[in-house]
Write an enzyme that holds these catalytic residues in place. Structure first.
Site, PDB file in Angstrom:
ATOM      1  N   ASP A  66       2.996  -4.180   7.948  1.00  0.00           N
ATOM      2  CA  ASP A  66       1.785  -3.368   7.825  1.00  0.00           C
ATOM      3  C   ASP A  66       0.598  -4.307   8.027  1.00  0.00           C
ATOM      4  OD1 ASP A  66      -0.464  -2.041   6.957  1.00  0.00           O
ATOM      5  OD2 ASP A  66       0.231  -1.751   4.898  1.00  0.00           O
ATOM      6  N   LYS A  78     -10.312   0.100  10.790  1.00  0.00           N
ATOM      7  CA  LYS A  78     -10.567  -1.133  10.028  1.00  0.00           C
ATOM      8  C   LYS A  78     -10.984  -2.291  10.931  1.00  0.00           C
ATOM      9  CE  LYS A  78      -8.011  -0.577   5.727  1.00  0.00           C
ATOM     10  NZ  LYS A  78      -7.532   0.794   5.661  1.00  0.00           N
ATOM     11  N   HIS A 135       0.869  -1.183   0.000  1.00  0.00           N
ATOM     12  CA  HIS A 135       0.000   0.000   0.000  1.00  0.00           C
ATOM     13  C   HIS A 135       0.912   1.242   0.000  1.00  0.00           C
ATOM     14  CE1 HIS A 135      -2.822   2.961   1.742  1.00  0.00           C
ATOM     15  NE2 HIS A 135      -3.802   2.127   1.421  1.00  0.00           N
ATOM     16  N   GLN A 174      -4.680  -4.821   7.086  1.00  0.00           N
ATOM     17  CA  GLN A 174      -5.704  -5.735   6.566  1.00  0.00           C
ATOM     18  C   GLN A 174      -5.694  -7.084   7.276  1.00  0.00           C
ATOM     19  OE1 GLN A 174      -7.978  -4.761   4.649  1.00  0.00           O
ATOM     20  NE2 GLN A 174      -7.155  -2.929   3.662  1.00  0.00           N
ATOM     21  N   CYS A 179      -4.661   2.662  -3.668  1.00  0.00           N
ATOM     22  CA  CYS A 179      -3.394   3.126  -3.070  1.00  0.00           C
ATOM     23  C   CYS A 179      -2.304   2.070  -3.259  1.00  0.00           C
ATOM     24  CB  CYS A 179      -3.566   3.482  -1.599  1.00  0.00           C
ATOM     25  SG  CYS A 179      -4.723   4.823  -1.330  1.00  0.00           S
TER      26      CYS A 179
END
Lengths: 168, 409
Positions: free
Chosen positions: B199, B225, B122, B202, B364
């Protein structure tokens, strides 16, 4: 007529399928890139101006049906008009697409009015018009290779203006 | 325990209608909707306990501080961090990664040092490193995907050098939906003497996360999220690293003493939390993590993967659909696709007017779009409240959308 059909009128889909004035101009008075960073769509607008008239206008680039149809119809609408008329048209188009009313001078462009109801897509429709606005400004300043313009930034300001006008 | 459709009742927004149709929210990967429990916790906090944290001399301030710090402990427990001291509250994963780039990167990275990133990151895990590399004269090494659309681990090994200081990569891809084999990547990074930043934006909403088992050195995620309010997220950093880092932002709350011309800084984690933080948002994050544990992270992961399998099967049968991302047990609830001859934004609008919310664009992830050979895609993403009926609705609608736009683009 369903909501989708109000946004994507037959004439809009027809322009998206067969865009007019696609391509480049050589020579040109000004070459203007426009970008929509939120989706990555890009457009390059070429104008040839002569004696205060838009002698010719072409565009290339890629994007959704709305951005392609809007650019196609815009180039058709401004060819043969005076620069002053083209500038007035920009104002009327932005007003329409932000739901501030339809000026009769918009003519065929009124088929794009439905997009004003789909807020997420307003910038797709205004990309070519923001590029035209910047291109005419660059041409007035004698610049042939205009710096890229970002519809995200410009349209955010226009949208606030529209809200101010509606509430004030 | 399997997730049932009754879970939909936990999300008040799912009762609303969009364009005169019931809302079908297939955009959880962009941001998750909020369970009732989170809304109630934030509301109660503002009504009963709100004050500033850490500095007050009164009851409300003490209660607010307790609630804020309890949220930190909750985050640590949720991702199995060894200690809450190593959890820094940030606005989101993006800010967490930027914090690492500034507090660690500006001292640790010098001219010629190398940062290894994959093509599927991302922008949040690309741009902070571009800024750092430009400032410090460092080199970015990109790792491609293999033919199976997973990160090519051989290429990753090949990208490592004695100058590699950092590997920064995703836990679950926001486009391909695939789970990255982080434990294996950690081994590759550490063997070369590099640190590993993950990261987790998600991943944390969708599967059990154990930062120690993963072998990560730094792990960032966003609250919005996981069903928490926007404006709160967390960065976990191995405590022995974090303790040596200088501050990121300066201001109140992060100091020990301040004179007119110099200051000394608080211990971790306060050293990294200048100014009044997102207090009620942290309380909301606490409630969201409680909710997720009640539903069960393994159950959510199984649910997401089953929905992904179902969606891939259904969408594959729609004429003109191209699907992206690998299939298998490592595929979470993100299904990215294109509809032949229709721009993804037009797909999204045609679905929107039926009440179906999806994402369209480059997500992104412009380098990944390039690697996939597309400019943009459509993306449907799933969570606790998603049902197979909704996926049927999506698939049926796509067939009609293609007919409507026939010949365009």
């Amino acid at each position: 007529m369903g909501f989708l059909e109000q946004v994507y009128r037959d004439a809009v889909l027809e322009h998206a399928r067969s865009p007019r004035n696609r391509g480049t101009l050589d020579p040109y008075t000004v070459r203007q890139e426009g970008i929509n960073p939120s989706c990555g769509d890009e457009l390059v607008l070429y104008l040839r101006l002569q004696d205060g008239l838009v002698d010719d206008a072409r565009f290339e680039g890629h994007g959704c049906a709305i951005s392609q149809a809007s650019a196609s119809m815009m180039t058709q609408a401004i060819k043969g008009r005076t620069v002053d008329e083209a500038e007035a048209l920009i104002g009327h188009f932005k007003a329409m697409i932000h739901g501030k009313g339809v000026d009769p001078s918009l003519g065929d462009l009124q088929v794009l009015e439905g997009i004003s109801k789909l807020h997420a897509r307003v910038k797709c429709a205004t990309l070519s018009w923001v590029a035209l606005d910047a291109a005419l400004g660059a041409a007035a300043a004698g610049t042939a290779e205009a710096p890229q313009v970002d519809v995200d930034a410009v349209d955010a300001v226009d949208a606030v203006d529209a809200i101010d006008a509606a509430s004030g | 325990m399997a997730i049932t459709a009754e879970r939909r009742d936990d999300f008040p927004i799912l009762r609303r209608r969009v364009h005169d149709a019931p809302l079908v929210y297939l955009d959880s990967a962009a941001s998750a909707q909020k369970p009732e429990r989170v809304l109630a916790a934030v509301d109660d906090f503002y009504r009963q306990h709100y004050a500033n944290v850490h500095r007050g001399a009164h009851t409300l301030s003490a209660e607010a501080t307790d609630a804020y710090e309890a949220a930190r402990t909750r985050v640590a427990r949720f991702i199995n961090a060894p200690d809450a001291r190593s959890v820094v509250f940030v606005r989101n994963a993006t800010e967490g990664i930027n914090l690492v780039a500034h507090a660690w990167g500006r001292r640790a990275i010098g001219p010629g040092d190398e940062i290894v990133l994959t093509v599927a990151e991302h922008h949040a895990n690309l741009v902070p490193w571009h800024l750092l590399a430009a400032e410090r004269g460092a080199v970015i090494r990109g790792v491609p995907l293999g033919s199976d659309q997973r990160v090519d681990l051989d290429a990753l090994k090949g990208a490592m050098s004695p100058r590699t200081k950092l590997v920064a990569t995703f836990h679950v891809s926001n486009v391909l939906g695939v789970l990255n084999p982080i434990a294996e990547i950690a081994g590759i990074a550490h063997e070369a003497g590099a640190l590993l930043l993950v990261d987790g934006a998600q991943a944390v909403p969708h599967l059990p996360v154990d930062v120690q088992a993963l072998g990560a050195d730094m792990y960032a995620f966003s609250g919005h999220k996981v069903g928490a309010p926007s404006g709160i997220g967390a960065l976990w950093v191995r405590e022995d690293l974090l303790a040596t880092w200088p501050p990121f932002l300066g201001g109140g709350e992060m100091i020990r003493t301040v004179a007119i011309d110099r200051s000394t800084y608080a211990d971790i984690p306060m050293r990294f939390e200048a100014g009044t933080p997102a207090i009620a948002e942290a309380v909301g994050l606490h409630a969201a993590l409680d909710y997720l544990d009640e539903v069960g992270m393994q159950a959510i992961w199984d649910h997401d993967r089953a929905l992904a399998r179902y969606a891939i099967e259904r969408l594959r049968r729609v004429d003109g659909v191209t699907l992206y991302g690998p299939e298998g047990d490592d595929r979470g609830g993100i299904v990215t696709f294109n509809l032949d001859g229709v721009h993804p934004h037009d797909v999204a609008s045609a679905l929107d007017v039926r009440g179906v919310a999806i994402r369209a664009g480059h997500h992104c992830a412009q380098p990944l779009m390039g690697a996939l050979g597309v400019r943009s895609t459509a993306r449907a993403s799933f969570w606790i409240h998603t049902t197979t009926d909704e996926i049927d609705l999506l698939a049926d609608a796509l067939g009609e959308v293609r007919t409507f736009f026939a010949g365009v683009a």
